[in-house]
Design a protein around this motif. Sequence first.
Motif, mmCIF file in Angstrom:
data_model
loop_
_atom_site.group_PDB
_atom_site.id
_atom_site.type_symbol
_atom_site.label_atom_id
_atom_site.label_comp_id
_atom_site.label_asym_id
_atom_site.label_seq_id
_atom_site.Cartn_x
_atom_site.Cartn_y
_atom_site.Cartn_z
ATOM 1 N N ILE A 191 0.848 -1.194 0.000
ATOM 2 C CA ILE A 191 0.000 0.000 0.000
ATOM 3 C C ILE A 191 0.884 1.246 0.000
ATOM 4 C CG2 ILE A 191 -1.966 -1.073 1.151
ATOM 5 C CD1 ILE A 191 -1.092 0.209 3.750
ATOM 6 N N ASN A 192 0.410 2.265 -0.682
ATOM 7 C CA ASN A 192 1.124 3.531 -0.762
ATOM 8 C C ASN A 192 0.123 4.663 -0.575
ATOM 9 O OD1 ASN A 192 3.197 5.449 -1.276
ATOM 10 N ND2 ASN A 192 2.411 5.667 -3.355
ATOM 11 N N VAL A 193 0.359 5.519 0.399
ATOM 12 C CA VAL A 193 -0.536 6.633 0.682
ATOM 13 C C VAL A 193 0.149 7.909 0.206
ATOM 14 C CG1 VAL A 193 -1.939 7.782 2.425
ATOM 15 C CG2 VAL A 193 -1.282 5.390 2.751
ATOM 16 N N VAL A 194 -0.496 8.607 -0.716
ATOM 17 C CA VAL A 194 0.117 9.800 -1.295
ATOM 18 C C VAL A 194 -0.402 11.051 -0.610
ATOM 19 C CG1 VAL A 194 0.394 8.638 -3.511
ATOM 20 C CG2 VAL A 194 -1.645 10.021 -3.096
ATOM 21 N N LYS A 195 0.259 12.146 -0.840
ATOM 22 C CA LYS A 195 -0.094 13.422 -0.242
ATOM 23 C C LYS A 195 -1.532 13.797 -0.598
ATOM 24 C CE LYS A 195 1.355 18.263 0.048
ATOM 25 N NZ LYS A 195 2.333 19.269 -0.412
ATOM 26 N N GLY A 196 -2.293 14.227 0.397
ATOM 27 C CA GLY A 196 -3.683 14.626 0.184
ATOM 28 C C GLY A 196 -4.675 13.534 0.502
ATOM 29 N N GLU A 197 -4.219 12.284 0.647
ATOM 30 C CA GLU A 197 -5.139 11.191 0.974
ATOM 31 C C GLU A 197 -5.361 11.117 2.484
ATOM 32 O OE1 GLU A 197 -4.651 8.025 -2.674
ATOM 33 O OE2 GLU A 197 -3.349 7.749 -0.925
ATOM 34 N N PHE A 198 -6.548 10.657 2.873
ATOM 35 C CA PHE A 198 -6.968 10.591 4.277
ATOM 36 C C PHE A 198 -6.739 11.938 4.977
ATOM 37 C CE2 PHE A 198 -5.885 6.040 3.489
ATOM 38 C CZ PHE A 198 -7.139 5.499 3.755
ATOM 39 N N PRO A 199 -7.307 13.014 4.466
ATOM 40 C CA PRO A 199 -7.014 14.344 5.027
ATOM 41 C C PRO A 199 -7.474 14.545 6.465
ATOM 42 C CG PRO A 199 -8.839 14.465 3.477
ATOM 43 C CD PRO A 199 -8.262 13.091 3.350
ATOM 44 N N GLN A 200 -8.562 13.850 6.892
ATOM 45 C CA GLN A 200 -9.107 14.048 8.242
ATOM 46 C C GLN A 200 -8.885 12.853 9.158
ATOM 47 O OE1 GLN A 200 -10.366 16.964 9.126
ATOM 48 N NE2 GLN A 200 -10.115 17.782 7.051
ATOM 49 N N LEU A 201 -8.213 11.805 8.679
ATOM 50 C CA LEU A 201 -8.107 10.564 9.445
ATOM 51 C C LEU A 201 -7.350 10.779 10.749
ATOM 52 C CD1 LEU A 201 -8.824 7.540 9.283
ATOM 53 C CD2 LEU A 201 -6.515 7.139 8.403
ATOM 54 N N GLN A 202 -7.986 10.383 11.866
ATOM 55 C CA GLN A 202 -7.371 10.505 13.193
ATOM 56 C C GLN A 202 -7.020 9.153 13.794
ATOM 57 O OE1 GLN A 202 -10.014 12.821 15.667
ATOM 58 N NE2 GLN A 202 -10.282 14.395 14.100
ATOM 59 N N VAL A 203 -7.828 8.132 13.506
ATOM 60 C CA VAL A 203 -7.601 6.791 14.064
ATOM 61 C C VAL A 203 -7.605 5.784 12.926
ATOM 62 C CG1 VAL A 203 -8.473 5.005 15.608
ATOM 63 C CG2 VAL A 203 -8.721 7.419 16.242
ATOM 64 N N LEU A 204 -6.543 4.967 12.864
ATOM 65 C CA LEU A 204 -6.446 3.902 11.857
ATOM 66 C C LEU A 204 -6.136 2.591 12.572
ATOM 67 C CD1 LEU A 204 -6.316 2.826 8.965
ATOM 68 C CD2 LEU A 204 -3.899 3.512 8.905
ATOM 69 N N GLU A 205 -7.048 1.621 12.433
ATOM 70 C CA GLU A 205 -6.846 0.276 12.977
ATOM 71 C C GLU A 205 -6.778 -0.707 11.823
ATOM 72 O OE1 GLU A 205 -9.363 -1.212 16.073
ATOM 73 O OE2 GLU A 205 -9.748 0.795 16.867
ATOM 74 N N THR A 253 4.353 -4.315 2.290
ATOM 75 C CA THR A 253 5.078 -3.066 2.520
ATOM 76 C C THR A 253 4.095 -1.912 2.575
ATOM 77 O OG1 THR A 253 5.417 -2.634 0.153
ATOM 78 C CG2 THR A 253 7.128 -3.906 1.316
ATOM 79 N N TRP A 254 4.493 -0.914 3.308
ATOM 80 C CA TRP A 254 3.666 0.284 3.457
ATOM 81 C C TRP A 254 4.565 1.498 3.235
ATOM 82 C CZ3 TRP A 254 0.857 1.959 8.626
ATOM 83 C CH2 TRP A 254 0.181 3.168 8.402
ATOM 84 N N THR A 255 4.225 2.284 2.213
ATOM 85 C CA THR A 255 4.960 3.518 1.942
ATOM 86 C C THR A 255 3.979 4.671 1.924
ATOM 87 O OG1 THR A 255 4.736 3.209 -0.456
ATOM 88 C CG2 THR A 255 6.745 2.356 0.597
ATOM 89 N N MET A 256 4.490 5.859 2.174
ATOM 90 C CA MET A 256 3.620 7.033 2.151
ATOM 91 C C MET A 256 4.446 8.286 1.875
ATOM 92 S SD MET A 256 2.696 7.402 6.214
ATOM 93 C CE MET A 256 1.581 8.766 5.952
ATOM 94 N N GLU A 257 3.784 9.294 1.355
ATOM 95 C CA GLU A 257 4.430 10.565 1.063
ATOM 96 C C GLU A 257 4.238 11.535 2.224
ATOM 97 O OE1 GLU A 257 2.802 12.119 -2.509
ATOM 98 O OE2 GLU A 257 3.598 10.509 -3.806
ATOM 99 N N MET A 258 5.135 12.499 2.321
ATOM 100 C CA MET A 258 4.968 13.562 3.311
ATOM 101 C C MET A 258 3.683 14.324 2.996
ATOM 102 S SD MET A 258 7.465 13.491 5.501
ATOM 103 C CE MET A 258 7.415 15.133 6.223
ATOM 104 N N GLY A 259 2.896 14.593 4.033
ATOM 105 C CA GLY A 259 1.635 15.295 3.841
ATOM 106 C C GLY A 259 0.444 14.373 3.775
ATOM 107 N N ALA A 260 0.684 13.051 3.711
ATOM 108 C CA ALA A 260 -0.420 12.092 3.762
ATOM 109 C C ALA A 260 -0.841 11.890 5.226
ATOM 110 C CB ALA A 260 0.006 10.762 3.149
ATOM 111 N N MET A 261 -2.102 11.613 5.456
ATOM 112 C CA MET A 261 -2.638 11.405 6.805
ATOM 113 C C MET A 261 -2.176 12.505 7.775
ATOM 114 S SD MET A 261 -2.284 7.290 7.374
ATOM 115 C CE MET A 261 -3.013 6.110 6.250
ATOM 116 N N PRO A 262 -2.362 13.762 7.458
ATOM 117 C CA PRO A 262 -1.798 14.844 8.278
ATOM 118 C C PRO A 262 -2.408 14.974 9.668
ATOM 119 C CG PRO A 262 -3.296 15.748 6.642
ATOM 120 C CD PRO A 262 -3.142 14.295 6.323
ATOM 121 N N SER A 263 -3.592 14.351 9.895
ATOM 122 C CA SER A 263 -4.282 14.505 11.183
ATOM 123 C C SER A 263 -4.219 13.254 12.049
ATOM 124 C CB SER A 263 -5.757 14.874 10.940
ATOM 125 O OG SER A 263 -5.877 16.029 10.143
ATOM 126 N N LEU A 264 -3.435 12.244 11.647
ATOM 127 C CA LEU A 264 -3.419 10.963 12.352
ATOM 128 C C LEU A 264 -2.967 11.132 13.802
ATOM 129 C CD1 LEU A 264 -3.914 7.914 11.833
ATOM 130 C CD2 LEU A 264 -1.450 7.686 11.481
#
Length: 880
Positions: free
Chosen positions: A792-806, A814-825
Amino acid sequence: MADIIVPIVLKNLIKVVKYEANLLSGVEGQVSLLERDLQFMNAFLETSAGKRDEHHLVQVLVDQIRDVALKSEDAIDTYMARIMKQRRRNLMLKLYHCIGHASGLHHDADEISRINDEIKKIYENKSTYGIDGSELAVSSSTVDAMAEQWLHRRRRNVEEDDVVGFANDTTTLVKLLTDQENMDLEVVSIIGMGGLGKTTLARKIYNSTLVKDRFKDCCAWVDVSQGSQTKSVLLDILNCFMTVSDETSQKPVEELKDELGKCLKEKRYFVVLDDIWDTQVWEEVREAFPSDLNGSRILITSRENGVAPYDSPTIPYLLQFLDLDSSWELLSKKAFRGQECPSNLVTVGKELAESCKGLPLSIVLLGGILADKQKSYKIWSKFVGNVNAHLTVGISILTLSYNQLPQHLKPCFLYLCLFPEDYEISVKQVTELWIAEGFVQPTGNRTVYDIAEEYLEQLIDRSLVQVASRRYDGGVKTCCIHDLLRDLCIRESSRDKFLGIYSNDNISLVSKFRQLSFQYKDYQSYSNFHFDKLSSARSLLIFNNTTHHLRSDYILKPICKWTKLVRVLSIDGELIKNIPRQIGELIFLRCLWIYRGKFEKLPSSIFKLGHLETIHLDSKVYDQLPKGVWMMKHLRYLHVSKFTKLPDLPSSMGIPFANLQVLSGLCVQRNTALVIAKCPNIRKLRLMLVYSSNEGPHLRETEMENAMKSIGKLKYLESFKFEYVYKGSHEKIRISLGLEPLLPSTLLTKISLTYPSFGLDHFKVLAKHPSICVLKITSWDDYEQDVAAYDINVVKGEFPQLQVLEMRKLKIRTWTMEMGAMPSLQCLVIDSCHCLKYLPHEIWCITTLQLVEVSNISYELKNMLEQLQENSRCKISVKW
């Protein structure tokens, strides 16, 4: 207590007049007159609330008002019940009973008229004895004032050598108050329930050497009483720094603020304001303190979290209860006054200390009592299991907090004593009960659920209710109250026929109580109970503390026979094995809550109860619900077993569930899409897809697809839960789960999915959701060899309001993500994702992240997180 009962009766009467006017034919005039008189009574109760302890005649009048309000409720309910019973009968039975029915109605109507006459006599007595409510309104009663004075005397005589359990608290707060790198004016608040030791801790801080050295001689301690006004507080502060002349004491508030500001100008000061009750008073006083960027500090203590400054960078310091070791240390110091405890009293002493539940007030009071008793095991053992009965002064002190509550919160708080001692109260359950009781009313565009949650938060903020557990998103899941507060609730409510508890320790209760709780610990007490004494009961909460399952003959059948006016029925504790058809006799029932039941079938008579608003049936019911469910126009909350199905909806029916806001446990079938379409106001939805070997996967996939399309049209949906269950088959069939219809819903903030083969395509759909705050995903893929691992790869702008991820049991490689993704986690939970070996570096750059909790993970991920634990900003919890 009448000022609690009368508003509730009045609200219920208004509801009856509004929605059940057709049942009041023949008595409309008397009921309207009764409603008006109750409103006048309620106004009088509000203005007389301060002087009842000082005016015996006022209390007599208040008791009369309470009794007549209860009589009026009984009379109207009896009249309506007779009408409803007559309408249920068929034509032949109606003809047979018509004479007796008419006679009964005439008798009920006469009773309502007699009650109106009785109200007139009460008003005549009020005038005869010269009782004028407007002359009685005061800020607090004499009892409150005496309790507060006693409390302040205790505080002034604090022996710091006897203070225990506050070492870490003192160190933390002193460091915060003397921080020389922060030169801004800071306000630090200590928050906690009465008797928790806030003042003791503040006094220890005030007298510490570090604080004295930092602030030299510019320190002030001010006791703020419950009824203090802004002017008196300002004068008390000024009096600590200067001699206040008569001329100064006569100045208005604004001039006093200027006076204090000039007095403290360019000085580094430290001011303690102890026990602030009123937020408005604090905000006005606060304006007077100058900020000269010299490191000045203000320390406030309060029972109410709302007093803490909302704009302060320093979060309120929530004082915790003492642990067992500290409790025993404090008790032994008070009981033996410096002497060593004899070895034969250590065990019983620790048991007594534990029974105080970590509240220093209870421990100090108990220690003072034991200090004057003979130091023998025989004497001390008499206190075991009976500690609170000896702490009447402690309860009086906590009464200050209760009396300060606004009127709408008092019944909500008192209601909590109906739950057993040390019981973790489900927030979901207690809010439904509050609503059913009429304690919570919708206001404007706000739902009763929003208001009920706000009421609970207010009680928590006032330190009257403790949070027992929270959800990952920070919401309160369960709550509880301290034993001493529970005793306060019982005392305040039982004396005026509001709430009563039947238990092995309390068997002589008045039969006229409206709300009752059964908490017996033995089988025989339930089977021998005389339910015929409870004809006036409106609420029954039953808890099974025995080791037996009780037959409905002992519980439900007698209830249905003798308590026909009951509105709330809650049964908890693996109690009921079957529900009798006689439950249909409870025609006024609003809330039916059965938790951990053992029944498998439901009588159709339940669905003839037209007043039901809440149905919570926690049991394995495999049957389809009767067609009568579609006639329940007031239904607001429906929770059923995951194997329960709704009947086919008649094609001619419009929107049967217009009021339904919570639908939980609905099994997906052919009519699910149509049912959802008929529930336009759903806020919380929980669907179950049950697959069995005799049903084809294609049919199930079509049903699910249609259901999801209907869900996408629910414009008020806030929470969606979906669970795929296999029944009676080891063959696991994978059905496509199309999540795209969920995207248009901007109010949808919580999604929980239990679904096999959850993959990258699902993840990408959810990542685009604009408002999702909580996402919980559970799969079985990690245990299946034929399912390929995915990235999975999370890019910038995705999950903008996500606070809790289970994420549980997902086959993520593998899990990769860009800076700015999931900013509210804020919270990340990973369980049994065995293929995942690393977390992306970008996760640790999210500034809002507070908790990472992992369990049953790969060895590589475990090592990585353990290396990060010491230096991470957020808390990392690893369970191997």
